[in-house]
Motif scaffolding. Structure first.
Motif, PDB file in Angstrom:
ATOM      1  N   VAL A   1      30.322  26.369  38.551  1.00 13.53           N
ATOM      2  CA  VAL A   1      30.225  25.383  37.472  1.00 13.53           C
ATOM      3  C   VAL A   1      29.503  24.126  37.957  1.00 13.53           C
ATOM      4  N   GLN A   2      29.832  23.639  39.159  1.00  9.95           N
ATOM      5  CA  GLN A   2      29.177  22.436  39.689  1.00  9.95           C
ATOM      6  C   GLN A   2      27.673  22.629  39.848  1.00  9.95           C
ATOM      7  N   GLN A   3      27.262  23.821  40.238  1.00  8.90           N
ATOM      8  CA  GLN A   3      25.836  24.106  40.436  1.00  8.90           C
ATOM      9  C   GLN A   3      25.129  24.484  39.135  1.00  8.90           C
ATOM     10  N   LYS A   4      25.854  24.405  38.023  1.00 12.32           N
ATOM     11  CA  LYS A   4      25.322  24.756  36.707  1.00 12.32           C
ATOM     12  C   LYS A   4      24.809  26.187  36.650  1.00 12.32           C
ATOM     13  N   LEU A   5      25.520  27.063  37.360  1.00 15.59           N
ATOM     14  CA  LEU A   5      25.221  28.489  37.304  1.00 15.59           C
ATOM     15  C   LEU A   5      26.109  29.184  36.286  1.00 15.59           C
ATOM     16  N   ALA A   6      27.214  28.526  35.916  1.00 18.01           N
ATOM     17  CA  ALA A   6      28.134  29.044  34.907  1.00 18.01           C
ATOM     18  C   ALA A   6      28.584  27.893  34.022  1.00 18.01           C
ATOM     19  N   ALA A   7      28.658  28.156  32.727  1.00 20.50           N
ATOM     20  CA  ALA A   7      29.179  27.151  31.804  1.00 20.50           C
ATOM     21  C   ALA A   7      30.693  27.081  31.921  1.00 20.50           C
ATOM     22  N   CYS A   8      31.307  28.229  32.199  1.00 21.02           N
ATOM     23  CA  CYS A   8      32.760  28.330  32.295  1.00 21.02           C
ATOM     24  C   CYS A   8      33.103  29.554  33.128  1.00 21.02           C
ATOM     25  N   VAL A   9      34.168  29.439  33.896  1.00 22.26           N
ATOM     26  CA  VAL A   9      34.701  30.587  34.628  1.00 22.26           C
ATOM     27  C   VAL A   9      36.188  30.665  34.311  1.00 22.26           C
ATOM     28  N   SER A  10      36.603  31.780  33.736  1.00 18.92           N
ATOM     29  CA  SER A  10      38.022  32.010  33.465  1.00 18.92           C
ATOM     30  C   SER A  10      38.606  32.814  34.612  1.00 18.92           C
ATOM     31  N   ILE A  11      39.769  32.384  35.090  1.00 17.62           N
ATOM     32  CA  ILE A  11      40.442  33.053  36.201  1.00 17.62           C
ATOM     33  C   ILE A  11      41.707  33.718  35.662  1.00 17.62           C
ATOM     34  N   LEU A  12      41.767  35.020  35.817  1.00 19.93           N
ATOM     35  CA  LEU A  12      42.950  35.778  35.426  1.00 19.93           C
ATOM     36  C   LEU A  12      43.731  36.096  36.704  1.00 19.93           C
ATOM     37  N   PRO A  13      44.874  35.448  36.924  1.00 19.46           N
ATOM     38  CA  PRO A  13      45.625  35.662  38.158  1.00 19.46           C
ATOM     39  C   PRO A  13      46.411  36.971  38.128  1.00 19.46           C
ATOM     40  N   ASN A  14      46.733  37.451  39.305  1.00 21.95           N
ATOM     41  CA  ASN A  14      47.636  38.594  39.467  1.00 21.95           C
ATOM     42  C   ASN A  14      47.188  39.853  38.739  1.00 21.95           C
ATOM     43  N   VAL A  15      45.939  40.226  38.938  1.00 22.58           N
ATOM     44  CA  VAL A  15      45.428  41.496  38.428  1.00 22.58           C
ATOM     45  C   VAL A  15      45.714  42.542  39.497  1.00 22.58           C
ATOM     46  N   GLU A  16      46.343  43.642  39.105  1.00 24.23           N
ATOM     47  CA  GLU A  16      46.588  44.704  40.071  1.00 24.23           C
ATOM     48  C   GLU A  16      45.411  45.669  40.062  1.00 24.23           C
ATOM     49  N   SER A  17      44.834  45.888  41.230  1.00 19.88           N
ATOM     50  CA  SER A  17      43.701  46.800  41.370  1.00 19.88           C
ATOM     51  C   SER A  17      44.116  47.991  42.226  1.00 19.88           C
ATOM     52  N   VAL A  18      43.687  49.176  41.810  1.00 23.48           N
ATOM     53  CA  VAL A  18      43.908  50.406  42.557  1.00 23.48           C
ATOM     54  C   VAL A  18      42.529  51.018  42.785  1.00 23.48           C
ATOM     55  N   TYR A  19      42.162  51.236  44.047  1.00 25.50           N
ATOM     56  CA  TYR A  19      40.811  51.700  44.349  1.00 25.50           C
ATOM     57  C   TYR A  19      40.795  52.465  45.669  1.00 25.50           C
ATOM     58  N   MET A  20      39.711  53.210  45.876  1.00 23.78           N
ATOM     59  CA  MET A  20      39.518  53.923  47.133  1.00 23.78           C
ATOM     60  C   MET A  20      38.814  52.988  48.115  1.00 23.78           C
ATOM     61  N   TRP A  21      39.342  52.897  49.328  1.00 23.41           N
ATOM     62  CA  TRP A  21      38.691  52.120  50.376  1.00 23.41           C
ATOM     63  C   TRP A  21      38.900  52.847  51.690  1.00 23.41           C
ATOM     64  N   GLU A  22      37.802  53.189  52.346  1.00 23.12           N
ATOM     65  CA  GLU A  22      37.816  53.887  53.622  1.00 23.12           C
ATOM     66  C   GLU A  22      38.665  55.165  53.551  1.00 23.12           C
ATOM     67  N   GLY A  23      38.494  55.906  52.432  1.00 23.18           N
ATOM     68  CA  GLY A  23      39.137  57.194  52.273  1.00 23.18           C
ATOM     69  C   GLY A  23      40.589  57.161  51.835  1.00 23.18           C
ATOM     70  N   GLU A  24      41.118  55.987  51.522  1.00 29.00           N
ATOM     71  CA  GLU A  24      42.516  55.871  51.125  1.00 29.00           C
ATOM     72  C   GLU A  24      42.653  55.129  49.806  1.00 29.00           C
ATOM     73  N   VAL A  25      43.659  55.529  49.020  1.00 27.91           N
ATOM     74  CA  VAL A  25      43.976  54.794  47.796  1.00 27.91           C
ATOM     75  C   VAL A  25      44.630  53.482  48.201  1.00 27.91           C
ATOM     76  N   THR A  26      44.083  52.396  47.707  1.00 27.49           N
ATOM     77  CA  THR A  26      44.547  51.057  48.072  1.00 27.49           C
ATOM     78  C   THR A  26      45.037  50.330  46.828  1.00 27.49           C
ATOM     79  N   HIS A  27      46.104  49.572  46.991  1.00 31.10           N
ATOM     80  CA  HIS A  27      46.640  48.726  45.921  1.00 31.10           C
ATOM     81  C   HIS A  27      46.500  47.277  46.377  1.00 31.10           C
ATOM     82  N   ALA A  28      46.020  46.416  45.475  1.00 30.16           N
ATOM     83  CA  ALA A  28      45.876  45.005  45.818  1.00 30.16           C
ATOM     84  C   ALA A  28      46.137  44.151  44.587  1.00 30.16           C
ATOM     85  N   THR A  29      46.728  43.000  44.821  1.00 29.22           N
ATOM     86  CA  THR A  29      46.854  41.997  43.774  1.00 29.22           C
ATOM     87  C   THR A  29      45.711  41.012  43.977  1.00 29.22           C
ATOM     88  N   GLU A  30      44.899  40.846  42.945  1.00 31.16           N
ATOM     89  CA  GLU A  30      43.699  40.012  43.030  1.00 31.16           C
ATOM     90  C   GLU A  30      43.651  39.065  41.844  1.00 31.16           C
TER      91      GLU A  30
END
Length: 106
Positions: A26-55
């Protein structure tokens, strides 16, 4: 109505990283607005394993001509080896909001 606006999605490891990235964009005028959604649970493959992360999910509202700078800024500030960067074309919406975005991003 076709627009020249984009919605960029990324995730961050935590709220402080998300806020810092949002403020830079926002300061660099690259975005008019950025919305942050906290505590999104992501499930994905990383290095051959199913990974769970809160992002945090960021929704970055910008213009098409700023996309290269937005992507480079995300990569520069991100703590992930391979950050999520997905771009969605905005086809229609609230004209008053788009006018505000044009004003803020010029």
């Amino acid at each position: 109505m076709t627009t020249h606006f984009r919605l960029v999605f990324t995730t961050c490891a935590n709220a402080s990283e998300a806020r810092a990235m949002a403020e830079q964009l926002v300061q660099q005028k690259l975005a008019a607005c950025v919305s942050i959604l906290p505590n999104v649970e992501s499930v994905y493959m990383w290095e051959g394993e199913v990974t769970h992360a809160t992002e945090c999910k960021l929704l970055i509202k910008t213009k098409s001509e700023k996309m290269n700078q937005v992507i480079q800024t995300i990569k520069k500030l991100h703590s992930y080896e391979i950050p999520e960067i997905q771009v969605v074309d905005v086809s229609t919406g609230n004209l008053a909001y788009f006018n505000w975005m044009d004003e803020v991003l010029n």
